[in-house]
Design a protein around this motif. Structure first.
Motif, mmCIF file in Angstrom:
data_model
loop_
_atom_site.group_PDB
_atom_site.id
_atom_site.type_symbol
_atom_site.label_atom_id
_atom_site.label_comp_id
_atom_site.label_asym_id
_atom_site.label_seq_id
_atom_site.Cartn_x
_atom_site.Cartn_y
_atom_site.Cartn_z
ATOM 1 N N CYS A 122 0.852 -1.180 0.000
ATOM 2 C CA CYS A 122 0.000 0.000 0.000
ATOM 3 C C CYS A 122 0.894 1.238 0.000
ATOM 4 O O CYS A 122 2.067 1.171 0.347
ATOM 5 N N THR A 123 0.327 2.347 -0.391
ATOM 6 C CA THR A 123 1.091 3.590 -0.443
ATOM 7 C C THR A 123 1.356 4.070 0.983
ATOM 8 O O THR A 123 0.651 3.672 1.919
ATOM 9 N N GLU A 126 -1.876 5.387 2.423
ATOM 10 C CA GLU A 126 -2.810 4.323 2.816
ATOM 11 C C GLU A 126 -2.358 3.665 4.117
ATOM 12 O O GLU A 126 -3.175 3.395 5.005
#
Length: 191
Positions: A122-123, A126
Motif C-alpha cells: 500500500c502507499t 494508505e
C-alpha cells in the motif's frame, strides 16, 4: 479441522545437564471463533508454549516432543518463508511487557506500520490511514499526534495499547496474548 492444534507438546531448556523439561505434554486445539485461556502458576510453561507456536523460543530451549499444527500444517517444519508469512499476519502476539517489546528508536507509527510494510502493498498515505484507524480502534487518544511520538513518551497504558494495535494491525486469525496476574483471583480473565 482445528485452526490451531497442539498435541503433546514438550519443551526443554538445554543449558543444564540433563536438559530441563519445562513443558511436559500440553495438548489443546483452537477452532475458528473460539477463545482459549491457559492458566497456571508462574514457571508452569504458559509463555514458553505461546512462544513455541511462532518459533520464538530462546536459543537455549527447543520443542523436544509433540507437534504444533496451524491449519493442518506443521509449524515445527515450517520454512523461514512460511514463518515470515505466518508471524504477524496469521498469528500475532501481544507480549507481557510493552516497554521491552517496543523499539525505543522507532516512532509509534513506524512500529504499528511494520507488519503492513512486510505483508501488504500500500502507499505511505494508505499505510498512515490504516495506522490511524487501528489506533482509533484501541482507543488511543489523538492518534495523529501520538503516532509521531516514541514509546518512552507514552504512559504504560498507552504503550500496552500500542502493543495491542501492532498485534491487531493485520487482523490475524490467531492472537496470542501473554498476561500476568500477580495474585490469585476468582475472576475470569478473557483476553
Amino acid at each position: 479441522m482445528a485452526l490451531l492444534d497442539v498435541r503433546d507438546l514438550k519443551i526443554a531448556f538445554y543449558d543444564t545437564t540433563p536438559p530441563t523439561e519445562v513443558v511436559k505434554g500440553i495438548s489443546f486445539s483452537l477452532e475458528e471463533g473460539e477463545t482459549l485461556g491457559i492458566v497456571g502458576e508462574s514457571g508452569s510453561g504458559k509463555t514458553q508454549t505461546a512462544l513455541s507456536i511462532l518459533h520464538l523460543l530462546k536459543e537455549n530451549s527447543a520443542v523436544s516432543g509433540g507437534e504444533i499444527l496451524y491449519e493442518d500444517s506443521s509449524v515445527a517444519h515450517a520454512s523461514s518463508q512460511d514463518l515470515q508469512r505466518i508471524r504477524g499476519k496469521e498469528i500475532s502476539m501481544i507480549f507481557q511487557e510493552p516497554m521491552t517489546s517496543l523499539n525505543p528508536v522507532l516512532t509509534i507509527e513506524e512500529q504499528i506500520a511494520e507488519g503492513l510494510l512486510i505483508h501488504e502493498s500500500c502507499t505511505p498515505a494508505e499505510r498512515h490511514e490504516k495506522v490511524l484507524a487501528i489506533m482509533h480502534e484501541v482507543e488511543l487518544p489523538d492518534p495523529e499526534k501520538l503516532c509521531k511520538k516514541y514509546p518512552h513518551q507514552l504512559s504504560g497504558g498507552q504503550q500496552q495499547r500500542v502493543a495491542i494495535a501492532r498485534a491487531l494491525a493485520l487482523h490475524p486469525d490467531i492472537l496470542l496474548s501473554l498476561i500476568h496476574i500477580s495474585e490469585p483471583t476468582r475472576r475470569v480473565v478473557i483476553s
